[in-house]
Design a protein around this motif. Structure first.
Motif, PDB file in Angstrom:
ATOM      1  N   UNK A 127       0.594  -1.010   0.046  1.00  0.00           N
ATOM      2  CA  UNK A 127       0.048   0.022   0.050  1.00  0.00           C
ATOM      3  C   UNK A 127       0.953   1.329   0.152  1.00  0.00           C
ATOM      4  N   UNK A 145       0.592   4.071  -2.696  1.00  0.00           N
ATOM      5  CA  UNK A 145       0.426   5.641  -2.528  1.00  0.00           C
ATOM      6  C   UNK A 145       1.347   6.663  -2.961  1.00  0.00           C
ATOM      7  N   UNK A 172       0.733   7.130  -6.620  1.00  0.00           N
ATOM      8  CA  UNK A 172      -0.559   7.753  -6.803  1.00  0.00           C
ATOM      9  C   UNK A 172      -0.133   9.412  -6.417  1.00  0.00           C
ATOM     10  N   UNK A 173       0.679   9.648  -5.550  1.00  0.00           N
ATOM     11  CA  UNK A 173       1.192  10.924  -5.191  1.00  0.00           C
ATOM     12  C   UNK A 173       1.693  11.502  -6.476  1.00  0.00           C
ATOM     13  N   UNK A 210      -0.104  12.487  -9.527  1.00  0.00           N
ATOM     14  CA  UNK A 210      -1.049  13.726  -9.388  1.00  0.00           C
ATOM     15  C   UNK A 210      -0.463  14.981 -10.266  1.00  0.00           C
ATOM     16  N   UNK A 221      -1.853  15.150 -13.239  1.00  0.00           N
ATOM     17  CA  UNK A 221      -3.592  14.524 -13.026  1.00  0.00           C
ATOM     18  C   UNK A 221      -4.011  13.283 -13.802  1.00  0.00           C
ATOM     19  N   UNK A 234      -6.131   2.061  -8.756  1.00  0.00           N
ATOM     20  CA  UNK A 234      -5.539   1.525  -7.427  1.00  0.00           C
ATOM     21  C   UNK A 234      -5.490   0.071  -7.571  1.00  0.00           C
ATOM     22  N   UNK A 248      -6.800  20.905  -7.585  1.00  0.00           N
ATOM     23  CA  UNK A 248      -7.064  19.813  -8.224  1.00  0.00           C
ATOM     24  C   UNK A 248      -6.053  18.699  -7.930  1.00  0.00           C
ATOM     25  N   UNK A 249      -4.621  19.094  -8.329  1.00  0.00           N
ATOM     26  CA  UNK A 249      -3.397  18.320  -7.939  1.00  0.00           C
ATOM     27  C   UNK A 249      -3.402  17.968  -6.302  1.00  0.00           C
ATOM     28  N   UNK A 266      -5.750  15.562  -5.302  1.00  0.00           N
ATOM     29  CA  UNK A 266      -5.397  14.153  -6.028  1.00  0.00           C
ATOM     30  C   UNK A 266      -4.097  13.647  -4.905  1.00  0.00           C
ATOM     31  N   UNK A 267      -3.263  14.364  -4.348  1.00  0.00           N
ATOM     32  CA  UNK A 267      -2.472  13.922  -3.570  1.00  0.00           C
ATOM     33  C   UNK A 267      -2.799  13.499  -2.456  1.00  0.00           C
ATOM     34  N   UNK A 317      -5.756  12.533  -1.499  1.00  0.00           N
ATOM     35  CA  UNK A 317      -6.571  11.305  -1.539  1.00  0.00           C
ATOM     36  C   UNK A 317      -5.816   9.992  -1.936  1.00  0.00           C
ATOM     37  N   UNK A 318      -4.448  10.135  -2.246  1.00  0.00           N
ATOM     38  CA  UNK A 318      -3.843   9.154  -2.726  1.00  0.00           C
ATOM     39  C   UNK A 318      -3.687   7.942  -1.590  1.00  0.00           C
ATOM     40  N   UNK A 319      -3.911   6.652  -1.857  1.00  0.00           N
ATOM     41  CA  UNK A 319      -3.568   5.875  -1.059  1.00  0.00           C
ATOM     42  C   UNK A 319      -5.019   5.311  -0.023  1.00  0.00           C
ATOM     43  N   UNK A 320      -6.116   6.308  -0.302  1.00  0.00           N
ATOM     44  CA  UNK A 320      -7.292   6.049   0.231  1.00  0.00           C
ATOM     45  C   UNK A 320      -8.331   5.399  -0.560  1.00  0.00           C
ATOM     46  N   UNK A 321      -9.530   5.105  -0.290  1.00  0.00           N
ATOM     47  CA  UNK A 321     -10.608   4.422  -0.852  1.00  0.00           C
ATOM     48  C   UNK A 321     -11.407   5.330  -1.574  1.00  0.00           C
ATOM     49  N   UNK A 322     -11.057   6.827  -1.403  1.00  0.00           N
ATOM     50  CA  UNK A 322     -12.077   7.828  -1.933  1.00  0.00           C
ATOM     51  C   UNK A 322     -12.116   7.578  -3.439  1.00  0.00           C
ATOM     52  N   UNK A 328     -12.831   9.877  -6.684  1.00  0.00           N
ATOM     53  CA  UNK A 328     -12.425  11.183  -6.894  1.00  0.00           C
ATOM     54  C   UNK A 328     -13.077  11.643  -8.577  1.00  0.00           C
TER      55      UNK A 328
END
Lengths: 291, 500
Positions: free
Chosen positions: A242, A246, A249-250, A253, A256, A261, B260-261, B264-265, B267-272, B274
């Motif tokens: 995880x 993460x 994913x960061x 961004x 965008x 996931x 927006x960027x 996105x950072x 919420x990274x690693x969450x279940x959310x 977007x």
């Protein structure tokens, strides 16, 4: 009469697949790939950040042509790939068996499922737009319609366990929709991915539509996640990690990227549409109606 | 309570324009008497207006006069938490247990009240936002009601939207909206969320909270169960607290690409789940065979509608070289007839810039445009002395390297570039990290469709511009964000399909 010596087999050199060619890693590095029992299988190319960037360039170069092929043509090419895969069934069974430690019967079933999956996705090429697009009944005199279009360049971190069926399941939906892909193969089980690239290369798939990187995913994933010319990234290969997912994913961004996931997926189950729709953009076009 | 002022005390009342002498209009202000504003507003949590935990507040002003309209509660992380708890309770106990049919009936009911109170909402929107009453009355508010009406009908038909997938709601949605279409963006967010069975916590923009608070009253009038809709007012910090809250399942944001960027950072690693609807730098492309007068109207609509505070504004005019001179001459002539002034005047075409901060940004980028060598032109135009104003402006001789061709100005400022071939038009139009919208003007149908196919943008307007409809999906490619709002597609961001 002399005795005939048993023939020495010709081993295969596993390289990368970038832009329709099969180059070694620019670094010249390889790593040892073992079978499920820890025995030596082959040396595979160990891709670097530079290889990943080269692959993105190749994918971008291929995108315009591939995305503007007719849907029918993309479907035919994917079906052709299924034909070629079927023709190499024995080779894939052996590789999957070696990579995943499956029984022969299970390996055969897995290869067959991979072929069938390609056929399934091939058939979607010229149907998806009618399922996910359509006309919009706006309350003004306009003809208004929405169509799906490919997102662009997709970075895919292939699943770690399922070396062929998993790979086909993550790559086919991305390309049948007109995207091009850079896929980082399973770190420990990369061999079927290169053989699959050979299938694609002999199926009229234009060079650069599918680019395959072998080697530790950790070496190439950060480049794919942060690359400003990659439009989407599939983090499936990070399942169970995880923190890694993460971080990626960061990084994604920054431009965008669309992010998928990691989630636990049953590669033997019938797929839904979501592996195609997540790499599609909806374009809506308005035009006045009048005389 | 803010008393209803006589309109004659309005600084800058009556539209002004260079056309004085050709067309002199008497002021025709819309009456404010329909409004019944309170002097201060609390947060709307669990069906009630409540004071914020820490008790901070800020003022919402009219950008056309700088008059204080009301004192607004400033929600912080503690307030956001209370709102999310209320939304969670409402989701678990009430809203997710209601049938789709009953949910839909609440939304229909809200749509009807919005229609009944449309004049009040239009006046308040123009007052708080600065947009002309002609737009709030004819575009924003009718579309708000239409959105609720549209999604109301989906609430009990979700199985038909995604056959075989058994869609289910996500839970609690955190929604952050911008100041350019305050109530319209609220409706884009709340209507589909509720139709799909979610509850919401919504943060309106700091400078335009008032119509959202009136909407909270409408929820009360509709007897919407407490906690289904929660409105937490505040600035960026409040929005950050909402997006970062661990108990929301969904983030929906409309606003700048930079924010927006950050989201996105976060919420990274969450279940959310977007959806992001971000910035744009749309090309409005005019070919030599286009109906020129219609195209000029489209250019004006594209960039001066809502003072250019539109993420999909046609802020880059790409005009074919052979007709550039003619188009520019007609565009300038048309611009001299634009009436800039009092948003509440029914004759006003261009209202006030929403805030001092936004005005400073528009001025800065316009100055950069001049410094970088582009030619600046505005019609002669008397601007009111109070409030925030910027004249309709065009820049000619703009190149693709200029900042005014690359960055979103979010104001009434048009950058004009030229092209020779369709291929060059496509290349220039797509030469941006954004991809929200584009316009094409040509009399040739095959060319329209060819261009529409090649343009990397979520909405393409052919021989029209800035058209929206509840049934029509809207959203961007690339750095203009992801997800779609509107139409069947707009449901997708508020549903899940897993069997768990």
């Amino acid at each position: 009469m002399g005795r005939i010596m048993s023939r020495l087999d010709v081993r295969k050199t596993y390289k990368l697949a970038i832009g329709g060619a099969f180059p070694r890693s620019e670094s010249g590095r390889t790593y040892v790939v073992e079978d499920a029992q820890g025995r030596f299988l082959a040396n595979a190319a160990s891709a670097t950040r530079k290889d990943a960037r080269d692959a993105v360039v190749a994918a971008r170069k291929a995108f315009g042509g591939w995305s503007s092929r007719t849907a029918y043509n993309r479907g035919q090419i994917l079906y052709r790939a299924a034909e070629v895969l079927e023709g190499r069934r024995a080779q894939f069974v052996e590789e999957v068996q070696g990579s995943e430690g499956l029984s022969r019967k299970n390996a055969e079933a897995t290869v067959d499922a991979a072929t069938d999956r390609l056929v399934w996705y091939a058939g979607w090429a010229d149907k998806l737009a009618q399922v996910v697009g359509g006309t919009n009944p706006v309350s003004a005199p306009y003809f208004d319609f929405s169509i799906p279009e490919p997102t662009g360049i997709v970075g895919v971190l292939a699943p770690q366990e399922s070396s062929l069926l998993g790979l086909v399941s993550v790559v086919a939906p991305v390309i049948v929709t007109g995207n091009t892909v850079v896929v980082a193969a399973s770190t420990a089980r990369p061999l079927p991915s290169i053989t699959f690239a050979e299938v694609l290369a002999t199926s009229d798939l234009p060079g650069g539509v599918v680019n395959v990187l072998t080697g530790p995913q950790a070496d190439t994933a950060p480049t794919l996640a942060s690359h400003m010319d990659v439009n989407a990234i599939d983090l499936t290969g990070t399942l169970g990690n995880d923190d890694v997912g993460k971080e990626l994913e960061i990084a994604a961004a920054d431009n965008l990227k669309r992010v998928r996931r990691a989630q636990d997926e049953d590669w033997n189950a019938d797929p839904a549409l979501d592996r195609m729709t997540w790499v599609l953009e909806t374009k809506t076009v308005w035009h006045p109606i009048g005389i | 309570m803010v008393s209803t002022r006589s309109t004659t005390s309005d600084p800058g009342s009556g539209p002004t324009s260079a056309s004085t002498g050709i067309f002199d209009y008497a002021p025709a202000p819309e009456s404010r008497s329909v409004l019944n504003l309170r002097s201060s507003y609390g947060l709307f949590i669990d069906g009630e207006f409540v004071d914020p935990v820490a008790g901070g507040s800020f003022k919402s002003i009219s950008p056309a006069s700088e008059e204080v309209l009301a004192e607004i509660a400033e929600g912080d992380a503690a307030d956001v938490d209370l709102a999310v708890q209320a939304a969670r309770r409402a989701y678990t106990r009430t809203w997710s247990r209601l049938s789709g049919r009953e949910r839909g009936k609440y939304l229909f009911r809200i749509a009807r009240i919005l229609q009944e109170r449309s004049r009040e909402l239009a006046v308040l929107e123009s007052l708080d936002n600065g947009k002309p009453i002609r737009e709030s009355r004819d575009v924003d508010i009718p579309q708000v009601a239409a959105n609720f009406f549209y999604y109301a009908g989906w609430a009990d038909k979700l199985d038909y939207a995604f056959p075989g997938k058994a869609p289910r709601p996500l839970g609690v949605a955190g929604q952050v909206i911008p100041w350019n279409f305050p109530l319209l963006m609220l409706s884009w967010k709340i209507a589909p969320a509720l139709a799909c069975g979610n509850t919401v916590v919504l943060k309106p923009a700091e400078t335009t909270p008032l119509t959202a608070l009136l909407f909270a009253e409408i929820c009360q009038q509709a007897d919407l169960p407490p906690g289904v809709v929660n409105i937490v007012t505040g600035a960026g910090e409040t929005g950050r607290a909402l997006v970062a809250h661990p108990d929301i399942d969904k983030v929906a944001f409309t606003g700048s690409t930079d924010v927006g960027r950050q989201i996105a950072k976060t919420v990274a690693g969450t279940r959310k789940k977007v959806t992001l609807e971000l910035g744009g730098k749309a090309a409005n492309i005019v070919f030599d065979d286009a109906p020129i007068d219609q195209a000029v109207e489209g250019i004006v609509d594209g960039i001066f509608f809502n003072q250019g505070h539109v993420c999909c504004a046609g802020s880059r005019l790409l005009v074919q070289e052979s007709i550039a001179e003619d188009v520019l001459a007609r565009l300038k002539r048309r611009m001299t007839t634009l009436r800039v002034g009092d948003p509440l005047d029914k004759n006003t075409d261009v209202g006030a810039i929403n805030s001092a901060e936004q005005l400073a940004k528009i001025r800065e980028l316009s100055d950069v445009g001049e410094q970088e060598g582009a030619g600046r032109w505005s019609p002669p135009c008397d601007l009111p002395s109070n409030g925030f104003w910027f004249p309709p402006t065009i820049f000619t001789g703009v190149t693709q390297a200029h900042r005014i061709a690359r960055e979103e100005i979010f104001g009434p400022v048009l950058s004009v570039l030229t092209f020779r071939t369709p291929a060059e038009a496509v290349e220039k139009a797509n030469n941006t990290p954004f991809g929200l919208s584009a316009g094409v003007w040509t009399d040739k149908g095959s060319r329209s469709l060819w261009m529409a196919d090649k343009l990397r943008a979520g909405v393409v307007w052919a021989n029209t511009f800035n058209k929206f409809d509840p049934a029509s999906p809207f959203g961007g490619y690339k750095e203009s964000g992801y997800g779609r709002e509107g139409g069947r597609h707009g449901l997708e961001g508020y549903l899940r399909w897993d069997a768990s």
